[in-house]
Design a protein around this motif. Structure first.
Motif, short mmCIF file in Angstrom:
data_model
loop_
_atom_site.label_atom_id
_atom_site.label_comp_id
_atom_site.label_asym_id
_atom_site.label_seq_id
_atom_site.Cartn_x
_atom_site.Cartn_y
_atom_site.Cartn_z
N GLN A 280 5.87 11.88 21.63
CA GLN A 280 4.86 11.71 20.66
C GLN A 280 3.91 13.06 20.41
N ILE A 281 3.63 13.71 21.63
CA ILE A 281 3.01 15.06 21.41
C ILE A 281 3.86 16.19 20.78
N LEU A 282 5.08 15.98 21.18
CA LEU A 282 6.26 17.00 20.50
C LEU A 282 6.20 16.94 18.96
N GLN A 283 6.27 15.58 18.61
CA GLN A 283 6.36 15.52 17.25
C GLN A 283 5.16 15.89 16.39
N GLU A 284 4.00 15.79 17.11
CA GLU A 284 2.83 16.26 16.65
C GLU A 284 2.67 17.94 16.43
N GLU A 285 3.09 18.42 17.50
CA GLU A 285 3.18 19.91 17.84
C GLU A 285 4.31 20.57 16.53
N LEU A 286 5.59 19.94 16.45
CA LEU A 286 6.27 20.55 15.24
C LEU A 286 6.09 20.04 14.08
N ALA A 327 14.98 18.32 15.51
CA ALA A 327 14.24 19.41 15.96
C ALA A 327 15.25 20.63 16.44
N ILE A 328 14.90 21.90 15.78
CA ILE A 328 15.85 22.96 16.05
C ILE A 328 14.77 24.26 16.85
N LEU A 329 15.49 24.99 17.78
CA LEU A 329 14.77 26.17 18.36
C LEU A 329 15.84 27.10 18.70
N GLY A 330 15.64 28.33 18.10
CA GLY A 330 16.83 29.19 18.27
C GLY A 330 16.70 30.23 17.28
N VAL A 351 12.35 17.32 9.67
CA VAL A 351 13.14 18.34 10.43
C VAL A 351 12.02 19.46 10.73
N SER A 352 12.36 19.85 11.85
CA SER A 352 11.54 21.15 12.40
C SER A 352 12.43 22.06 12.88
N ALA A 353 12.21 23.37 12.21
CA ALA A 353 13.09 24.59 12.69
C ALA A 353 12.15 25.76 13.18
N THR A 354 12.41 26.25 14.55
CA THR A 354 11.23 27.25 14.99
C THR A 354 12.54 28.33 15.27
N ILE A 355 12.30 29.51 14.62
CA ILE A 355 13.29 30.58 14.74
C ILE A 355 12.82 31.57 15.87
N ARG A 364 9.35 21.78 26.37
CA ARG A 364 8.81 20.47 25.77
C ARG A 364 9.93 19.63 24.99
N MET A 365 10.72 20.61 24.40
CA MET A 365 11.70 19.96 23.55
C MET A 365 12.80 19.38 24.59
N MET A 366 13.26 19.96 25.55
CA MET A 366 14.08 19.30 26.63
C MET A 366 13.65 18.15 26.90
N ALA A 367 12.33 17.94 27.07
CA ALA A 367 11.69 16.52 27.50
C ALA A 367 11.30 15.92 26.53
N GLY A 368 10.97 16.10 25.29
CA GLY A 368 10.69 15.13 24.26
C GLY A 368 11.59 14.86 23.32
N VAL A 369 12.71 15.39 23.09
CA VAL A 369 13.84 14.86 22.26
C VAL A 369 14.45 13.72 22.90
N ASP A 370 15.30 12.89 22.11
CA ASP A 370 15.80 11.60 22.81
C ASP A 370 17.47 12.20 23.10
#
Length: 483
Positions: A280-286, A327-330, A351-355, A364-370
């Protein structure tokens, strides 16, 4: 056992990928087994300021026109000696260890990593700088590939092990570099360091090292084939008896959902409820819509063709239409970066993309995504799928390399039970349509709370530590003295 561990990057000091994680964690695990280990690393810009004050060991003439200073400190958070190769003209720069800020390779990379290799070979033998001599030098990837060659050139009795972290990156350079690097002309041939007319650091490591190892048993088999060998399959078949595949572990202290400093709340296998709060917190952050029930699919990766993420782009619309979030990070290939940013603009809130590289967000992503998506075309080992297992974030992976060795697929049986050894989902083949079908299987299971929680717990029970792997490495070092 006295071990000199030579690497071009080590976490937490400098990181571009999995090599840094291995170089930061494996030495600690080896030390706990009683190995007397020293690490050698270039003194890139800003490294010394991250360490305890370093003691100057002295100066060293490496090549006729290159001197360097050596400093000894410790790897942060440990008492493992860290020797820094200080040569400001080569290492004190902006950019990454391998590329200048505009993304191109440093033109003098052969010299930069030739110096690292030569210094390591000198330090491994009796010298005036260290009151210590190695039994074995453990070299990592092409950047250290000349170490075994220099040891042979010196007539040294020190043994060398060469680790292949990714055989696609080979360090192949113009043949003129052999003069600057003091490589013997007579060895510039197929039975030597020559590779299709180039000086090849990788070839030198593969040809001259006493033992070869790579980062998973499946990858050790794959690189002996034309599909995955990148031109070295013949040499690797020839040296098959010297080649061992040892699956990487992860740092289970840095990656522990019950105490991870980067998480807003903690959880464990026995107390899984808080994982939903992290989501829930990750969704808000992204900037994603707050939705506890929608499957949140995550990617933390280099954005390159190797990682197969173009396949995910092909099916992204279908997944979003089925109610998923992405949610994408990379960072990596500009086209893939732009495609994921474009997807985020097309589907705001979904969709969230963090480059770029962001260590705290990756936790946080490893913990927050399903569901963690990893459809790599080849993957020597991969660490993110193991972070996923550790965090109860179910991996969907390609059937290759370390992914195949660390994730067990399966389906619910006819009587509605989950196989007790299932820890994720494995693609039977690497195509966009197969990825979609496999993700849909994961999404259906995600909707069944009982099955999903059982799968999470089975994943979190897996031993992904370095303990077992470090013992295999110690056995490998000891075996080198029996031949």
């Amino acid at each position: 056992m006295r071990l000199l561990f030579v690497t071009s990057e080590v976490f937490p000091l400098i990181k571009t990928g999995g090599l840094a994680d291995v170089s930061g964690a494996l030495p600690i695990a080896l030390r706990s087994l009683g190995v007397d280990i020293h690490i050698v690393l270039p003194a890139y810009r800003g490294i010394r300021s991250q360490c305890t004050p370093a003691k100057r060991l002295g100066g060293l003439k490496v090549f006729n026109d290159i001197d360097c200073e050596l400093y000894q400190t410790t790897l942060p958070g440990t008492n493992i000696p860290l020797i820094l190769v200080d040569q400001p003209a080569l290492y004190d720069r902006d950019g990454s260890p391998y590329h200048h800020p505009q993304h191109g390779d440093w033109q003098d990379n052969p010299l930069r990593f030739g110096v690292l290799s030569k210094v390591a070979a000198i330090l491994a033998n009796k010298n005036n700088l260290l009151d210590w001599q190695a039994d074995v030098v453990h070299c990592n990837d092409w950047q250290t590939g000349l170490v075994p060659y220099y040891l042979k050139q010196m007539g040294s009795s020190v043994k060398s092990a060469f680790s292949i972290h990714n055989i696609a990156f080979q360090g192949n350079f113009h043949p003129d570099w052999r003069h600057r690097l003091t490589l013997n002309d007579r060895d510039f041939q197929p039975e030597g360091y020559e590779f299709f007319g180039h000086v090849s650091f990788m070839k030198a490591g593969l040809y001259y090292a006493d033992a070869l190892c790579t980062v998973s048993p499946t990858y050790a088999r794959e690189i002996q084939t034309e599909q995955f060998g990148f031109g070295f399959q013949g040499l690797l078949q020839h040296r098959a008896r010297a080649l061992t595949g040892i699956l990487n572990g992860i740092d289970t202290q840095a990656w522990d959902p019950s105490q991870d400093v980067h998480l807003p709340v903690h959880y464990s296998e026995k107390k899984l409820g808080n994982k939903a709060k992290v989501k829930q917190i990750l969704q808000e952050e992204l900037g994603l819509n707050k939705d506890a029930n929608c499957p949140l699919l995550g990617v933390v990766s280099r954005l390159t063709h190797q990682k197969g993420l173009d396949l995910l782009l092909e099916i992204a619309q279908a997944l979003i239409e089925q109610g998923c979030q992405l949610a994408i990070l990379g960072g990596g290939e500009p086209k893939l970066e732009q495609d994921f940013l474009g997807l985020m603009q097309r589907y705001p809130g979904k969709v969230s993309a963090t480059i770029g590289y962001n260590e705290p967000l990756s936790h946080r992503m490893m913990a927050g995504v399903d569901i963690f998506v990893m459809p790599s075309r080849f993957e020597p080992c991969g660490l993110n799928q193991m972070y996923g297992l550790r965090y109860g974030t179910i991996p969907v992976v390609a059937n290759t390399g370390g992914l195949a060795d660390s994730v067990s697929g399966g389906t619910v049986t006819e009587d509605g039970k989950l196989p007790h050894n299932m820890t994720g989902f494995v693609l039977p083949e690497n195509t966009a349509s197969t990825l979609l079908v496999t993700l849909q299987q994961a999404i259906r299971m995600h909707a069944n709370f009982g099955h999903w929680q059982q799968l999470q717990k089975q994943a979190m029970k897996q031993d992904v530590s370095w303990k077992t792997s470090a013992k295999h490495y110690l056995t490998l070092y000891q075996r080198m003295f029996k031949h």
